[in-house]
Write an enzyme that holds these catalytic residues in place. Structure first.
Site, PDB file in Angstrom:
ATOM      1  N   CYS A 124     -45.015   7.586  20.518  1.00  0.00           N
ATOM      2  CA  CYS A 124     -45.788   8.088  21.668  1.00  0.00           C
ATOM      3  C   CYS A 124     -45.105   9.344  22.203  1.00  0.00           C
ATOM      4  O   CYS A 124     -44.788   9.436  23.375  1.00  0.00           O
ATOM      5  CB  CYS A 124     -45.962   7.017  22.739  1.00  0.00           C
ATOM      6  SG  CYS A 124     -44.430   6.307  23.349  1.00  0.00           S
ATOM      7  N   PRO A 134     -43.846  -4.819  23.513  1.00  0.00           N
ATOM      8  CA  PRO A 134     -44.302  -6.115  24.056  1.00  0.00           C
ATOM      9  C   PRO A 134     -45.551  -6.695  23.395  1.00  0.00           C
ATOM     10  O   PRO A 134     -46.229  -7.517  24.003  1.00  0.00           O
ATOM     11  CB  PRO A 134     -44.570  -5.777  25.527  1.00  0.00           C
ATOM     12  CG  PRO A 134     -45.023  -4.343  25.483  1.00  0.00           C
ATOM     13  CD  PRO A 134     -44.249  -3.686  24.358  1.00  0.00           C
ATOM     14  N   GLY A 135     -45.826  -6.290  22.180  1.00  0.00           N
ATOM     15  CA  GLY A 135     -46.832  -7.005  21.399  1.00  0.00           C
ATOM     16  C   GLY A 135     -48.250  -6.471  21.466  1.00  0.00           C
ATOM     17  O   GLY A 135     -49.167  -7.087  20.918  1.00  0.00           O
TER      18      GLY A 135
HETATM   19  C1  SAM Z   1     -42.596   1.769  21.172  1.00  0.00           C
HETATM   20  S1  SAM Z   1     -41.916   0.220  21.478  1.00  0.00           S
HETATM   21  C2  SAM Z   1     -43.004  -0.847  20.593  1.00  0.00           C
HETATM   22  C3  SAM Z   1     -44.317  -1.116  21.295  1.00  0.00           C
HETATM   23  C4  SAM Z   1     -45.122  -2.204  20.611  1.00  0.00           C
HETATM   24  N1  SAM Z   1     -45.355  -1.926  19.210  1.00  0.00           N
HETATM   25  C5  SAM Z   1     -46.468  -2.405  21.287  1.00  0.00           C
HETATM   26  O1  SAM Z   1     -47.470  -1.874  20.836  1.00  0.00           O
HETATM   27  O2  SAM Z   1     -46.511  -3.142  22.285  1.00  0.00           O
HETATM   28  C6  SAM Z   1     -40.500   0.243  20.467  1.00  0.00           C
HETATM   29  C7  SAM Z   1     -39.760  -1.087  20.360  1.00  0.00           C
HETATM   30  O3  SAM Z   1     -38.798  -0.967  19.337  1.00  0.00           O
HETATM   31  C8  SAM Z   1     -37.741  -1.844  19.648  1.00  0.00           C
HETATM   32  N2  SAM Z   1     -36.615  -1.466  18.780  1.00  0.00           N
HETATM   33  C9  SAM Z   1     -35.738  -0.439  18.927  1.00  0.00           C
HETATM   34  N3  SAM Z   1     -34.892  -0.408  17.889  1.00  0.00           N
HETATM   35  C10 SAM Z   1     -35.220  -1.425  17.078  1.00  0.00           C
HETATM   36  C11 SAM Z   1     -34.691  -1.925  15.840  1.00  0.00           C
HETATM   37  N4  SAM Z   1     -33.652  -1.331  15.253  1.00  0.00           N
HETATM   38  N5  SAM Z   1     -35.283  -2.999  15.296  1.00  0.00           N
HETATM   39  C12 SAM Z   1     -36.332  -3.607  15.890  1.00  0.00           C
HETATM   40  N6  SAM Z   1     -36.851  -3.189  17.059  1.00  0.00           N
HETATM   41  C13 SAM Z   1     -36.304  -2.113  17.628  1.00  0.00           C
HETATM   42  C14 SAM Z   1     -37.561  -1.686  21.132  1.00  0.00           C
HETATM   43  O4  SAM Z   1     -36.896  -2.813  21.676  1.00  0.00           O
HETATM   44  C15 SAM Z   1     -39.018  -1.547  21.604  1.00  0.00           C
HETATM   45  O5  SAM Z   1     -39.508  -2.783  22.034  1.00  0.00           O
END
Ligand code: SAM
Length: 442
Positions: free
Chosen positions: A382, A263-264
């Site tokens: 994480c 979520p950014g």
């Molecule tokens: C750990 S979370 C990211 C948290 C974010 N970086 C933050 O700091 O708020 C991982 C994200 O990867 C996304 N995701 C999973 N597979 C993906 C893909 N193949 N391409 C792009 N995003 C992907 C998920 O929807 C999720 O929102």
């Protein structure tokens, strides 16, 4: 008085239904808590405490319940909610500062509200038997790691296999209540200045050297009640997550890819810590989560280039211009943030891990060619499981002759354990792109 006890029973009945929705139906804590509970505002903190606590200690409570029942409960929804209600009662007796008689009578009264009024006697008998047999139960728990650690067996085994000497510490930290960390929007306000504003508004927080924009609140509060929150002066983000921006070593004019951005949190932090970046391209596969990320950045007065797509399908979205920095904040098993999301212990399956590891490998392999020479890719998770962290990076390095850990094998990667310096469990690897024709790795 009668009104207060009816209210107490109502909260417990709602908590039991939500607990069963997680345990029986596989819903997440976040999703059940976003639905209107039909309770007055003043009861919501108790609802959260009951729900988080009963999920955090689920494996232990379920083990205790099994031993306290003379006949097991059935598989119907009503029985699942009744079991959840009794586990909630056991949780209160062991962890909440509510007198026994009040906890027992509110829990017994809640039975009617979940349609199990005729089983009041059972609820009462189990809770009273627990008090009588508590010592014997505690002693017997030594033979059940699942109950003692309040984790599923496969996860205890996985953590012990990877971190023999530290497994106990990790499992204990997973069951602790997490602290609340803030990230000050340093484009708008200094960290000390914001800390002073917090003090004026009756909160207290400490600075932390490892994450320069971070403040650790002494007591968690609802984010929206923080001074200047709506105006974008501050965000909620664990200090471990705040290390990503520093590891990226951002410089003005750079073009950055945030491959898994929603979520950014980290996208925003990059822009706050280096406002003169040329561009941040922020991708996420999930359009709903991407919309939340866009809202979060709008609140902070920041902007990025958003794309809802699979980051690994580079031919569908990449314009051919190399990036100076790439962050792959990969989807993972999230075993480092169990203390914040205790439902992970119930919802994650060992069988999920293969697919997660494959996706991580694919994201790394496919985004690496987009990095310009001398560029830096930071891979983050994480989790504490080595197959998603050290082993994943080891495998990647074997296959990519132009990749090396920045600063060498020991300094180029870092595993933070949950609870270490009050932080979440995180893993970072900083991968430097070098000329593939060069000799041995750094
Ligand atoms: C750990 S979370 C990211 C948290 C974010 N970086 C933050 O700091 O708020 C991982 C994200 O990867 C996304 N995701 C999973 N597979 C993906 C893909 N193949 N391409 C792009 N995003 C992907 C998920 O929807 C999720 O929102």
């Amino acid at each position: 008085m009668a009104e207060r006890s009816a209210a107490g029973a109502r909260v417990r009945a709602v908590a039991a239904k939500l607990n069963a929705a997680i345990v029986r139906d596989g819903r997440t804590l976040d999703s059940v808590l976003t639905e209107p509970a039909g309770l007055p505002e003043r009861d919501l903190p108790l609802l959260r405490a009951l729900l988080y606590g009963s999920i955090r200690w689920h494996h232990r409570l379920a083990w205790q319940l099994e031993r306290l029942l003379t006949r097991p409960l059935g598989r119907s929804r009503r029985d699942a909610e009744l079991a959840a209600l009794i586990r909630l009662g056991l949780f209160q007796l062991q962890w909440l500062r509510v007198p026994d008689h009040a906890a027992v009578s509110a829990t017994v009264d809640a039975a009617a509200a979940i349609g199990a009024g005729q089983r009041r006697g059972l609820v009462n008998a189990v809770l009273r038997r627990f008090r009588r047999e508590e010592r014997q139960l505690d002693a017997a728990m030594a033979d059940s790691p699942e109950a003692f650690r309040s984790h599923p067996r496969w996860l205890i085994d996985a953590i012990e296999k990877d971190w023999q000497g530290r497994a106990g510490e990790i499992l204990t930290a997973n069951n602790a209540q997490p602290p609340m960390w803030l990230r000050v929007n340093t484009c708008r306000v200094g960290v000390d200045e914001y800390a002073a504003t917090l003090t004026e508004s009756g909160h207290s927080a400490q600075r932390d050297d490892t994450a320069p924009a971070a403040l650790l609140l002494d007591e968690p509060v609802p984010a929206a009640s923080l001074p200047g929150y709506a105006d974008g002066l501050v965000s909620v983000q664990d200090a471990a997550a705040q290390l990503a921006a520093a590891y990226l070593d951002l410089r003005p004019g750079q073009r950055v890819l945030d491959a898994c951005a929603a979520p950014g949190g980290k996208t925003a932090h990059m822009l706050e810590s280096c406002p003169d970046l040329a561009e941040v391209v922020a991708l996420d596969r999930d359009p709903d989560r991407l919309a939340i990320a866009q809202d979060n950045l709008a609140r902070l007065g920041l902007s990025a280039t958003w794309l809802a797509c699979d980051a690994a399908d580079t031919e569908t979205w990449w314009d051919g211009r190399p990036f100076d920095r790439i962050l792959v904040d990969a989807p993972c098993s999230a075993i480092g943030v169990v203390r914040r999301h205790p439902d992970i212990k119930l919802l994650r399956r060992e069988s999920d891990l293969d697919a997660v590891a494959r996706l991580q490998a694919r994201l790394l392999e496919r985004t690496w060619p987009l990095l310009g020479s001398d560029g830096l890719l930071v891979y983050a998770t994480c989790t504490v499981l080595k197959r998603e962290n050290h082993a994943q990076i080891e495998r990647f390095l074997q296959a990519a002759p132009d990749a090396a850990l920045a600063g060498g094998r020991s300094r180029g990667q870092r595993q933070l354990f949950p609870g270490e310096a009050n932080m979440d469990g995180f893993y970072y690897a900083c991968l430097k792109k070098r000329d593939a024709r060069q000799g041995s790795r750094a």
